[in-house]
Design an enzyme around this catalytic site. Structure first.
Site, PDB file in Angstrom:
ATOM      1  N   ALA A  20       5.587  -3.666 -11.476  1.00  0.00           N
ATOM      2  CA  ALA A  20       4.571  -2.612 -11.555  1.00  0.00           C
ATOM      3  C   ALA A  20       3.999  -2.316 -10.179  1.00  0.00           C
ATOM      4  CB  ALA A  20       3.463  -3.016 -12.527  1.00  0.00           C
ATOM      5  N   CYS A  21       4.861  -2.232  -9.194  1.00  0.00           N
ATOM      6  CA  CYS A  21       4.473  -2.074  -7.788  1.00  0.00           C
ATOM      7  C   CYS A  21       5.017  -0.743  -7.264  1.00  0.00           C
ATOM      8  CB  CYS A  21       5.083  -3.241  -6.999  1.00  0.00           C
ATOM      9  SG  CYS A  21       4.856  -3.186  -5.224  1.00  0.00           S
ATOM     10  N   GLY A  22       4.360  -0.208  -6.267  1.00  0.00           N
ATOM     11  CA  GLY A  22       4.856   1.012  -5.638  1.00  0.00           C
ATOM     12  C   GLY A  22       6.241   0.833  -5.037  1.00  0.00           C
ATOM     13  N   PHE A  23       6.628  -0.413  -4.748  1.00  0.00           N
ATOM     14  CA  PHE A  23       7.948  -0.699  -4.177  1.00  0.00           C
ATOM     15  C   PHE A  23       8.988  -1.038  -5.241  1.00  0.00           C
ATOM     16  CE2 PHE A  23       4.942  -1.695  -0.716  1.00  0.00           C
ATOM     17  CZ  PHE A  23       5.429  -0.836   0.256  1.00  0.00           C
ATOM     18  N   THR A  24       8.600  -1.082  -6.512  1.00  0.00           N
ATOM     19  CA  THR A  24       9.525  -1.433  -7.587  1.00  0.00           C
ATOM     20  C   THR A  24      10.803  -0.594  -7.580  1.00  0.00           C
ATOM     21  OG1 THR A  24       7.729  -2.295  -8.949  1.00  0.00           O
ATOM     22  CG2 THR A  24       9.744  -1.686 -10.108  1.00  0.00           C
TER      23      THR A  24
END
Length: 186
Positions: A34-38
């Site tokens: 659930a990360c912007g980098f996912t």
């Protein structure tokens, strides 16, 4: 100690000795769903598919230490990754990468490649500003700063590179390609 002296647990809790990856190129990464980098999972899978048959492995260690962005069980994380990104590389047990309960593997990796900055660009600036608010001394510690920090290990077990989350995935791919093509230590 060398990289091959360490082990991690797979998602089922079984010990996996890194000695089983001797003479392979490794990319070890702490991840979150659930990360912007996912979305980097997509590019990681592309790198994996391109070089796996040439002796390349990814060791994915989900980590919930950064903004609690790896919620859920190991099984739920695995389902998310295979459903959304069709990942085929091994996922390990969700673990800490910093602090008192950090995996010894990550303590070793951080001792081999220190933090050297986030690089340039909008994502790097955003992450730099955010981390600065959390830890004003972040530049002076080897700690993992956020999800999707990547370490590349050559066939001889040497930690050759550390890529922070905003690093272009093309740079990561180029580093992996260089290590895969270098048959020294095979």
């Amino acid at each position: 100690m060398m990289i091959y002296d360490y082990s991690v647990q797979d998602a089922q809790g079984n010990d996996v000795s890194l000695s089983k990856y001797k003479c392979k190129v490794l990319l070890i990464v702490n991840t979150a769903t659930a990360c912007g980098f996912t979305p980097q999972y997509k590019e990681l899978e592309e790198i994996y598919e391109k070089y796996h048959d040439s002796g390349f492995e990814i060791i994915d260690v989900p980590c919930n230490q950064f903004g609690e962005q790896a919620p859920g069980t190991d099984a739920e994380i695995h389902t998310f990754c295979t459903l959304h990104y069709n990942t085929k590389f091994p996922q390990m047990k969700k673990s800490d990468v910093n602090g008192e309960h950090a995996l010894p593997l990550f303590t070793y990796l951080k001792s081999q490649k220190k933090f050297e900055g986030f690089g340039a660009g909008k994502m790097a600036e955003t992450l730099r500003d955010f981390i600065q608010k959390i830890d004003s001394d972040y530049k002076n510690t080897p700690d993992i700063k956020w999800n999707f920090t990547k370490f590349v290990i050559a066939r001889d077990g040497t930690v050759v590179a550390r890529f922070e989350p905003p690093a272009p995935m093309s740079d990561v791919a180029a580093c992996v390609a260089g290590c895969v093509e270098n048959l020294e230590g095979k």
